[in-house]
Design an enzyme around this catalytic site. Structure first.
Site, PDB file in Angstrom:
ATOM      1  N   TYR A  81      65.214  32.358   7.614  1.00  0.00           N
ATOM      2  CA  TYR A  81      66.039  32.437   8.820  1.00  0.00           C
ATOM      3  C   TYR A  81      67.510  32.290   8.474  1.00  0.00           C
ATOM      4  CZ  TYR A  81      66.528  27.295   8.979  1.00  0.00           C
ATOM      5  OH  TYR A  81      66.826  25.985   8.702  1.00  0.00           O
ATOM      6  N   CYS A  82      68.339  32.813   9.392  1.00  0.00           N
ATOM      7  CA  CYS A  82      69.792  32.675   9.264  1.00  0.00           C
ATOM      8  C   CYS A  82      70.325  32.115  10.575  1.00  0.00           C
ATOM      9  CB  CYS A  82      70.441  33.997   8.852  1.00  0.00           C
ATOM     10  SG  CYS A  82      70.083  35.385   9.948  1.00  0.00           S
ATOM     11  N   TYR A  83      71.446  32.640  11.047  1.00  0.00           N
ATOM     12  CA  TYR A  83      72.125  32.055  12.202  1.00  0.00           C
ATOM     13  C   TYR A  83      71.547  32.483  13.555  1.00  0.00           C
ATOM     14  CZ  TYR A  83      75.678  30.515   8.903  1.00  0.00           C
ATOM     15  OH  TYR A  83      76.326  29.906   7.863  1.00  0.00           O
ATOM     16  N   CYS A  87      72.626  38.187  13.303  1.00  0.00           N
ATOM     17  CA  CYS A  87      72.932  37.937  11.893  1.00  0.00           C
ATOM     18  C   CYS A  87      71.883  38.656  11.034  1.00  0.00           C
ATOM     19  CB  CYS A  87      72.901  36.434  11.622  1.00  0.00           C
ATOM     20  SG  CYS A  87      73.121  36.000   9.897  1.00  0.00           S
ATOM     21  N   PHE A 111      68.262  30.401  13.561  1.00  0.00           N
ATOM     22  CA  PHE A 111      68.378  28.995  13.936  1.00  0.00           C
ATOM     23  C   PHE A 111      68.765  28.831  15.408  1.00  0.00           C
ATOM     24  CE2 PHE A 111      70.576  24.769  13.724  1.00  0.00           C
ATOM     25  CZ  PHE A 111      69.449  24.027  13.425  1.00  0.00           C
TER      26      PHE A 111
END
Length: 125
Positions: A81-83, A87, A111
């Site tokens: 996962y990222c932002y 993203c 996130f």
């Protein structure tokens, strides 16, 4: 009057089968964590953002470390996962990791979606 696309059902079938195989959502991931499913949760955000808050149990592998992603295994699925939904760091990391033969999935929404679902957040490193 606009023309609404009419996707070929076989193309849609293949797309959604692949999507289900390669993505997960925050609620499903939280169940896997509770059930102690053998997965590795990978946060690809900057270390300072990871330190402010991350999914419990996640390892931080920022972009500079993708070439040698320590802690990932061909025997366990890595959920990356990222932002946020917009993203593309997680998708780019998944490409890099999959090229190394690692099984990967992307957490849809990143996130931000995890937090919006009011799921547990860990802080620190």
């Amino acid at each position: 009057m606009s023309n609404v696309p009419k996707p070929d059902p076989q193309v849609a079938l293949k797309y959604f089968q692949q999507k289900l195989e390669c993505t997960t959502g925050p609620i499903e991931l939280s169940h896997w964590i509770e059930e102690k499913t053998p997965i590795t949760i990978v946060d690809v955000r900057r270390p300072e953002d990871y330190a402010k808050g991350h999914i419990p149990g996640a390892v931080n592998i920022p972009k500079e470390q993708w070439g040698n992603p320590k802690g990932l295994s061909k025997d366990k699925t890595s959920v990356v996962y990222c932002y946020s939904q917009t993203c593309h760091l997680a998708a780019a990391a998944c490409v890099e990791f999959a090229q190394k033969g690692l099984p990967v999935m992307e957490l849809e929404g990143g996130f931000n979606t995890w937090q919006k679902a009011q799921l547990e957040v860990a802080a620190g490193v």
